[in-house]
Motif scaffolding. Structure first.
Motif, short mmCIF file in Angstrom:
data_model
loop_
_atom_site.label_atom_id
_atom_site.label_comp_id
_atom_site.label_asym_id
_atom_site.label_seq_id
_atom_site.Cartn_x
_atom_site.Cartn_y
_atom_site.Cartn_z
N SER A 591 0.81 -1.22 0.00
CA SER A 591 0.00 0.00 0.00
C SER A 591 0.84 1.26 0.00
O SER A 591 0.34 2.35 -0.32
CB SER A 591 -0.90 0.01 1.23
OG SER A 591 -0.13 0.20 2.41
N GLU A 592 2.12 1.16 0.40
CA GLU A 592 3.03 2.29 0.51
C GLU A 592 2.58 3.31 1.55
O GLU A 592 3.01 4.46 1.56
CB GLU A 592 3.26 2.99 -0.84
CG GLU A 592 3.86 2.08 -1.90
CD GLU A 592 4.22 2.82 -3.18
OE1 GLU A 592 4.59 4.01 -3.10
OE2 GLU A 592 4.11 2.21 -4.25
N ALA A 646 11.34 6.18 0.50
CA ALA A 646 11.97 4.93 0.94
C ALA A 646 10.98 3.77 0.89
O ALA A 646 11.35 2.63 0.56
CB ALA A 646 12.52 5.10 2.35
N ARG A 647 9.71 4.03 1.20
CA ARG A 647 8.71 2.96 1.15
C ARG A 647 8.50 2.48 -0.27
O ARG A 647 8.34 1.27 -0.51
CB ARG A 647 7.38 3.45 1.76
CG ARG A 647 7.42 3.62 3.26
CD ARG A 647 6.02 3.75 3.84
NE ARG A 647 5.28 4.87 3.30
CZ ARG A 647 5.30 6.10 3.82
NH1 ARG A 647 6.06 6.35 4.87
NH2 ARG A 647 4.57 7.07 3.30
N THR A 648 8.47 3.41 -1.23
CA THR A 648 8.30 3.02 -2.63
C THR A 648 9.45 2.14 -3.10
O THR A 648 9.24 1.11 -3.76
CB THR A 648 8.19 4.26 -3.52
OG1 THR A 648 7.09 5.07 -3.08
CG2 THR A 648 7.99 3.88 -4.97
N GLU A 649 10.66 2.54 -2.76
CA GLU A 649 11.82 1.75 -3.16
C GLU A 649 11.85 0.39 -2.46
O GLU A 649 12.16 -0.63 -3.07
CB GLU A 649 13.10 2.53 -2.85
CG GLU A 649 13.24 3.82 -3.66
CD GLU A 649 14.43 4.65 -3.23
OE1 GLU A 649 15.05 4.29 -2.18
OE2 GLU A 649 14.75 5.65 -3.90
N LEU A 650 11.51 0.40 -1.18
CA LEU A 650 11.53 -0.86 -0.42
C LEU A 650 10.44 -1.81 -0.90
O LEU A 650 10.63 -3.03 -0.90
CB LEU A 650 11.35 -0.57 1.07
CG LEU A 650 11.49 -1.76 2.02
CD1 LEU A 650 12.84 -2.44 1.86
CD2 LEU A 650 11.26 -1.33 3.46
N LYS A 651 9.32 -1.26 -1.32
CA LYS A 651 8.24 -2.11 -1.84
C LYS A 651 8.74 -2.95 -3.02
O LYS A 651 8.51 -4.17 -3.07
CB LYS A 651 7.06 -1.24 -2.27
CG LYS A 651 5.97 -2.01 -3.02
CD LYS A 651 4.91 -1.08 -3.57
CE LYS A 651 3.92 -1.82 -4.44
NZ LYS A 651 2.89 -0.93 -5.02
N THR A 652 9.42 -2.31 -3.97
CA THR A 652 9.94 -3.05 -5.12
C THR A 652 11.00 -4.04 -4.68
O THR A 652 11.07 -5.17 -5.19
CB THR A 652 10.53 -2.07 -6.14
OG1 THR A 652 9.51 -1.15 -6.54
CG2 THR A 652 11.04 -2.81 -7.37
N HIS A 653 11.84 -3.66 -3.72
CA HIS A 653 12.91 -4.53 -3.25
C HIS A 653 12.33 -5.77 -2.56
O HIS A 653 12.85 -6.88 -2.73
CB HIS A 653 13.81 -3.76 -2.28
CG HIS A 653 14.99 -4.54 -1.81
ND1 HIS A 653 15.96 -5.05 -2.67
CD2 HIS A 653 15.38 -4.92 -0.56
CE1 HIS A 653 16.88 -5.69 -1.97
NE2 HIS A 653 16.55 -5.63 -0.68
N LEU A 654 11.25 -5.59 -1.81
CA LEU A 654 10.67 -6.71 -1.06
C LEU A 654 9.72 -7.56 -1.89
O LEU A 654 9.72 -8.78 -1.80
CB LEU A 654 9.94 -6.20 0.18
CG LEU A 654 10.77 -5.59 1.30
CD1 LEU A 654 9.86 -5.08 2.40
CD2 LEU A 654 11.76 -6.61 1.86
N LEU A 655 8.89 -6.89 -2.70
CA LEU A 655 7.79 -7.58 -3.37
C LEU A 655 8.00 -7.76 -4.87
O LEU A 655 7.20 -8.42 -5.52
CB LEU A 655 6.48 -6.83 -3.13
CG LEU A 655 6.11 -6.60 -1.66
CD1 LEU A 655 4.85 -5.77 -1.56
CD2 LEU A 655 5.94 -7.92 -0.92
#
Length: 721
Positions: A591-592, A646-655
């Protein structure tokens, strides 16, 4: 009797403290008060036996009757309302049958000792009473025989198994409740014998015992109907042959394999939607019989195969691969089937050690959401080859709605506090409930413009009693906070709409079984489903969720402990998540929206962030929850939210990437692993070909003896190499 009471205290206490078996649905006491109440009941039961004995020996008719009647009434109450005491006494070999036999024996002693009863009447009473027990054990033997014949080597759901000659089950009282049957059927005999002791007339005893004999005979005749040749189900060999034929007709290609306790069923249920969307022919393979009813509504065929020997029959089926959402002791049994490829898909990803278990190297492939999990396995160095790690995303996250901006200025900030459970280790960083939970909730409740949704992990408190006590205190804090709040509430029509939607959803997602239904009867009722049930369930679930949220005022805090509403539905209603290092955080990132993680590990914040990728875009809360007010302000005012990018970047990194969609990548991974299974079967077919194998072996031997190398261009030699 003192020794018995002491042993009973120990049994009740140990039964209370023992971790519940997942399959056992008997109600257990919670807290010290129910345990003390159980001990009081045991004391009264012992006192009733002592009064009955004293009244029979001295003799004292009033004391004798009071002890007999009081003990019988207590027995009935314990059996119906305190089943955990029945189980505790059974562990001491002082079960219902033994207690009833002792009670009747004391009544016979009383009849002999009390004056006024003709000895010639006492003998037939005693013989008739013994005959009643004989018939009880005959009835029990027949019920065990019927239950054994009605227990098939497997259990099915969503499969037409009528060819197995399935039928309705016998009455539960006769087939599966021997203790209640004995006690209920013995009531006339016990009452008649007590009447004879009171009136000194043996006729009452004969009438009561005679009625008990008739009840037992009637039960035996009723059960005998299930022993008729036409009422018999197929035997084990015939059932297994039917299963082989069904597998050959259905031709499944992909199966989800699951084994675990009842509380872990969510690990399989989260994959049901993904499984049903695959282009392959799916199947669900279970190992525990009780788990068949724990799987949520689905159209996917389900087969439970408890025995390993029967499970091995899948080797000769069309199955090409199995998906494993969890590790269990029984997983190793199915991994022995060489013709099936196995992929570990996990039931959630987090930075906890359980997300990179060394057991994963036993699978052919490990499917993960994104790059973060691949790096986690590489850094853990547990033997998982990076070439066997496949990034498929998280197809379950499709229902999660993306961030749509801050909450309205005149509305509340909805905060979801979803802590994980304590896990199997003593690591204080597993759950925040024990060290930080009350502080977090207290800080949130202190803000009048916050609405709290508290959804603890379903296994909270199952290992550490401190977590259970903290969870109870948190729920009490929320209830007290709601009592201090006020405002407009939805009208009665909202509750009526929720009740209507609940009934509709229950009708679609569950099957109403009569109390006497057994596995075979449930198999009969849960045969081939309608083809559109899953779509209907999805629509009914969405309607239920809307009715659920509408039935509460938007200022009221909620404690959500049941399966409804689901976690992702809570995501869509929340502006902020506070959780622990768990898969909840990874899923929330779809959801970011802003989120915070409680650091109860004892690590410094810098070390905590560096070692745990999922918290890199989170606000870190200390156990005292001092950062909650600033966190809430950052949710209300996006200019203070420093973690958005950071949430947007981490979302791609995790999911993983958003394109192609996760379900597409997942289906492609299924097709690729099935292709590997096909190639392996073709290879094995060539290797086991009766004609060329001896010739190849002979040529290889001759070449070795001549000191020559085999020609690598020779396909047969290449295969043997």
């Amino acid at each position: 009797m003192t020794c018995l009471m002491s042993a009973s205290f120990t049994a009740v206490r140990s039964f209370h403290n023992k971790k519940p078996a997942e399959e056992n649905t008997a109600r257990r006491p919670t807290g010290d008060f129910p345990v003390k109440r159980g001990l009081v009941l045991l004391f009264l039961l012992g006192a009733a036996f002592l009064a009955q004995l004293a009244g029979a020996l001295f003799p004292a008719p009033v004391l004798f009757l009071a002890g007999s009647a009081g003990g019988l009434l207590l027995e009935l109450y314990i059996l119906r309302r305190r089943p955990y005491l029945v189980a505790a006494l059974g562990r001491l070999r002082f079960d219902v049958t033994t207690r009833q036999l002792l009670r009747d024996a004391l009544i016979v002693v009383g009849l002999v000792r009390l004056p006024g009863i003709d000895p010639l009447e006492e003998q037939p009473l005693a013989l008739a009473l013994l005959a009643g027990y004989f018939l009880h054990f005959c009835c029990q033997a027949i019920s065990l025989l019927i239950r054994r014949r009605r227990t098939l080597p497997f259990v099915t759901r969503n499969i037409d198994a009528s060819a197995l000659r399935l039928s309705a089950a016998p009455p539960r009282l006769l087939a599966r409740q021997p203790s209640r049957r004995l006690l209920y059927f013995a009531l006339p005999a016990t009452a008649g014998l007590m009447a004879s002791a009171l009136t000194t007339d043996g006729l009452w005893g004969l009438l009561g015992v005679g009625l008990t004999l008739l009840l037992h005979l009637g039960g035996i005749l009723r059960l005998a109907a299930w022993l008729r040749p036409g009422a018999q189900p197929v035997n084990e060999q015939q059932a297994l042959e039917w299963l082989d034929r069904w597998l050959a007709e259905y031709r499944p290609t992909v199966a989800m394999y699951f084994s675990g306790g009842a509380a872990s069923a969510y690990q399989a249920n989260m994959w049901l939607g993904t499984l049903s969307e695959l282009e392959a022919r799916p199947l669900i393979v279970l190992r525990e019989r009780f788990m068949v009813q724990k799987i949520d509504a689905t159209d996917v065929p389900i087969v439970c195969i408890p025995k390993v020997a029967h499970l091995m029959r899948l080797e000769h089926s069309s199955l090409k691969m199995m998906l494993h959402p969890a590790n269990s002791g029984k997983t190793s049994q199915v991994l022995r089937i060489p013709s099936i490829k196995h992929a570990f898909i996990n039931h959630g990803e987090s930075d906890k050690l359980s997300s990179c278990n060394p057991y994963a190297k036993a699978y052919d492939e490990v499917w993960v959401a994104g790059r973060a999990a691949r790096d986690r396995y590489r850094l853990a160095d547990i033997g998982v080859d990076d070439r066997d790690v496949v990034e498929v995303g998280r197809p379950q996250l499709a229902p999660i709605r993306p961030y749509a901006g801050p909450p309205a200025s005149d509305g509340p900030v909805t905060v979801l506090y979803a802590p994980t459970w304590e896990g199997w280790t003593d690591d204080p960083g597993n759950t925040s409930v024990i060290l930080a939970g009350e502080n977090i909730v207290r800080a949130l409740l202190a803000d009048p413009k916050v609405r709290l949704l508290y959804k603890p992990h379903p296994m909270t408190g199952s290992v550490d009693p401190r977590a259970a006590r903290a969870d109870e205190r948190i729920q009490q804090m929320i209830a007290e906070a709601n009592a201090r709040r006020s405002g407009p509430r939805p009208g009665p029509e909202a509750a009526a709409e929720l009740a209507r939607r609940t009934a509709e959803l229950d009708e679609l997602t569950s099957t109403a079984f009569r109390p006497s239904a057994d596995e075979m009867e449930r198999m009969l009722l849960q045969s081939t489903p309608r083809g559109d049930r899953e779509a209907a369930v999805a629509a009914a679930t969405a309607a239920w969720e809307e009715a659920y949220w509408a039935s509460f005022p938007d200022w009221e805090h909620l404690v959500i402990t049941g399966p409804r509403p689901a976690l992702y539905a809570c995501f869509n209603r929340s502006d902020l998540l506070i959780s622990d290092v768990s898969s909840v955080v990874s899923d929330w990132l779809a959801s970011e929206k802003p989120y915070a993680v409680a650091n109860t590990s004892g690590l410094a914040e810098e070390e905590f962030r560096a070692g745990l990728p999922t918290v890199r875009a989170a606000t870190i809360l200390t156990p005292d929850a001092a950062g909650v007010p600033a966190l809430l302000e950052s949710v209300r005012d996006p200019s203070r939210d420093t973690m958005a990018r950071a949430r947007t970047e981490l979302k791609t990194h995790l999911l993983g990437p958003a394109d192609p969609p996760s379900i597409v990548r997942f289906d492609q991974a299924v097709a690729a692993l099935c292709a590997k299974a096909d190639r392996r079967r073709e290879l094995m077919a060539l290797r086991t070909d009766d004609a060329p194998a001896p010739r190849v072996a002979a040529e290889a031997t001759e070449a070795a003896e001549a000191g020559q190398e085999s020609d690598p261009s020779d396909s047969e030699n290449s295969l043997t190499t």
